[in-house]
Design a protein around this motif. Sequence first.
Motif, mmCIF file in Angstrom:
data_model
loop_
_atom_site.group_PDB
_atom_site.id
_atom_site.type_symbol
_atom_site.label_atom_id
_atom_site.label_comp_id
_atom_site.label_asym_id
_atom_site.label_seq_id
_atom_site.Cartn_x
_atom_site.Cartn_y
_atom_site.Cartn_z
ATOM 1 N N ASP A 72 -8.226 0.389 0.506
ATOM 2 C CA ASP A 72 -8.509 0.763 -0.876
ATOM 3 C C ASP A 72 -7.177 1.111 -1.534
ATOM 4 O O ASP A 72 -6.461 1.993 -1.056
ATOM 5 C CB ASP A 72 -9.468 1.975 -0.816
ATOM 6 N N ILE A 73 -6.831 0.417 -2.633
ATOM 7 C CA ILE A 73 -5.511 0.652 -3.261
ATOM 8 C C ILE A 73 -5.388 2.062 -3.847
ATOM 9 O O ILE A 73 -4.290 2.500 -4.184
ATOM 10 C CB ILE A 73 -5.184 -0.391 -4.353
ATOM 11 N N GLY B 266 -6.542 -5.811 -0.407
ATOM 12 C CA GLY B 266 -6.366 -4.528 -1.088
ATOM 13 C C GLY B 266 -7.467 -4.427 -2.130
ATOM 14 O O GLY B 266 -7.379 -5.041 -3.199
ATOM 15 N N ASN B 267 -8.526 -3.687 -1.826
ATOM 16 C CA ASN B 267 -9.697 -3.664 -2.705
ATOM 17 C C ASN B 267 -9.581 -2.589 -3.798
ATOM 18 O O ASN B 267 -8.754 -1.690 -3.704
ATOM 19 C CB ASN B 267 -10.959 -3.426 -1.848
ATOM 20 N N LYS B 268 -10.445 -2.712 -4.796
ATOM 21 C CA LYS B 268 -10.535 -1.800 -5.953
ATOM 22 C C LYS B 268 -9.343 -1.973 -6.899
ATOM 23 O O LYS B 268 -8.880 -1.014 -7.524
ATOM 24 C CB LYS B 268 -10.693 -0.335 -5.514
ATOM 25 N N ARG C 117 3.634 -3.338 -1.291
ATOM 26 C CA ARG C 117 3.435 -2.786 0.066
ATOM 27 C C ARG C 117 2.401 -3.602 0.825
ATOM 28 O O ARG C 117 2.535 -3.840 2.023
ATOM 29 C CB ARG C 117 3.019 -1.321 -0.004
ATOM 30 N N GLY C 118 1.352 -4.007 0.135
ATOM 31 C CA GLY C 118 0.333 -4.854 0.762
ATOM 32 C C GLY C 118 0.924 -6.191 1.176
ATOM 33 O O GLY C 118 0.698 -6.665 2.297
ATOM 34 N N GLU C 119 1.712 -6.776 0.266
ATOM 35 C CA GLU C 119 2.337 -8.072 0.560
ATOM 36 C C GLU C 119 3.284 -7.962 1.756
ATOM 37 O O GLU C 119 3.340 -8.855 2.592
ATOM 38 C CB GLU C 119 3.105 -8.582 -0.665
ATOM 39 N N LYS C 120 4.006 -6.841 1.824
ATOM 40 C CA LYS C 120 4.986 -6.680 2.906
ATOM 41 C C LYS C 120 4.319 -6.613 4.284
ATOM 42 O O LYS C 120 4.747 -7.296 5.219
ATOM 43 C CB LYS C 120 5.831 -5.417 2.692
ATOM 44 N N ILE C 121 3.254 -5.816 4.397
ATOM 45 C CA ILE C 121 2.580 -5.708 5.705
ATOM 46 C C ILE C 121 1.954 -7.051 6.083
ATOM 47 O O ILE C 121 1.939 -7.440 7.252
ATOM 48 C CB ILE C 121 1.556 -4.544 5.732
ATOM 49 N N GLU D 99 -5.377 -9.088 -3.451
ATOM 50 C CA GLU D 99 -5.976 -7.869 -3.986
ATOM 51 C C GLU D 99 -7.310 -8.274 -4.598
ATOM 52 O O GLU D 99 -7.414 -9.323 -5.246
ATOM 53 C CB GLU D 99 -5.066 -7.213 -5.026
ATOM 54 N N THR D 100 -8.333 -7.459 -4.366
ATOM 55 C CA THR D 100 -9.693 -7.806 -4.777
ATOM 56 C C THR D 100 -10.348 -6.650 -5.521
ATOM 57 O O THR D 100 -9.904 -5.498 -5.425
ATOM 58 C CB THR D 100 -10.564 -8.123 -3.545
#
Length: 201
Positions: free
Chosen positions: A90-91, A121-123, A136-140, A150-151
């Motif tokens: 959850d972002i 990465g939801n919400k 940060r999401g893209e990096k992991i 992201e959704t």
Amino acid sequence: MARRQYDLLFKLLLIGDSGVGKTCILYRFSDDAFNTTFISTIGIDFKIKTIELHGKKIKLQIWDTAGQERFHTITTSYYRGAMGIMLVYDITNAKSFDNISKWLRNIDEHASEDVVKMLLGNKCDMADRRVVSKERGEKIAVDHSIRFLETSAKANINIDTAFYELAGAILERQPNEPQDTDRSVVNPQSGGGTSAGGCCS
């Protein structure tokens, strides 16, 4: 003689902390519905949806797992036979993002080596409450060589895209041999269709 209504059967899992929106993502995709009052999944729930991809009818069996620690032992057995796994955070919740590394370790321990993974990465509709940046999401995702989107189940952003991309990636890995029409068990090693076209990673 009754003919089976699909060419391939893919077992997918939704995993991640409790409250990140796994059930909402599942219901948005399967029923095009959104409900803010879903109760926490107790153990396991699943939905079936058949999609068409590259000329193949693919039946998706999507398992929604409980994120709570106390159900952890129940859910580990569901990793077996999974062909695709969506890791959801959850972002607006930093802890749910920090725990992605723990969920990745669980996948390594319990899932088959060639399972296709995707990070969601939801919400993302809740921009004013965001605490986890898209970078940060893209990096992991890059660090672990997995797809990332992201959704938002609420605003219906990238939900269909996520499932179609994941199914497309699994389809590309299927061996080019005819599918046994009598086989209906979930088996990651079963024959599949040709990889006509492809999905961008």
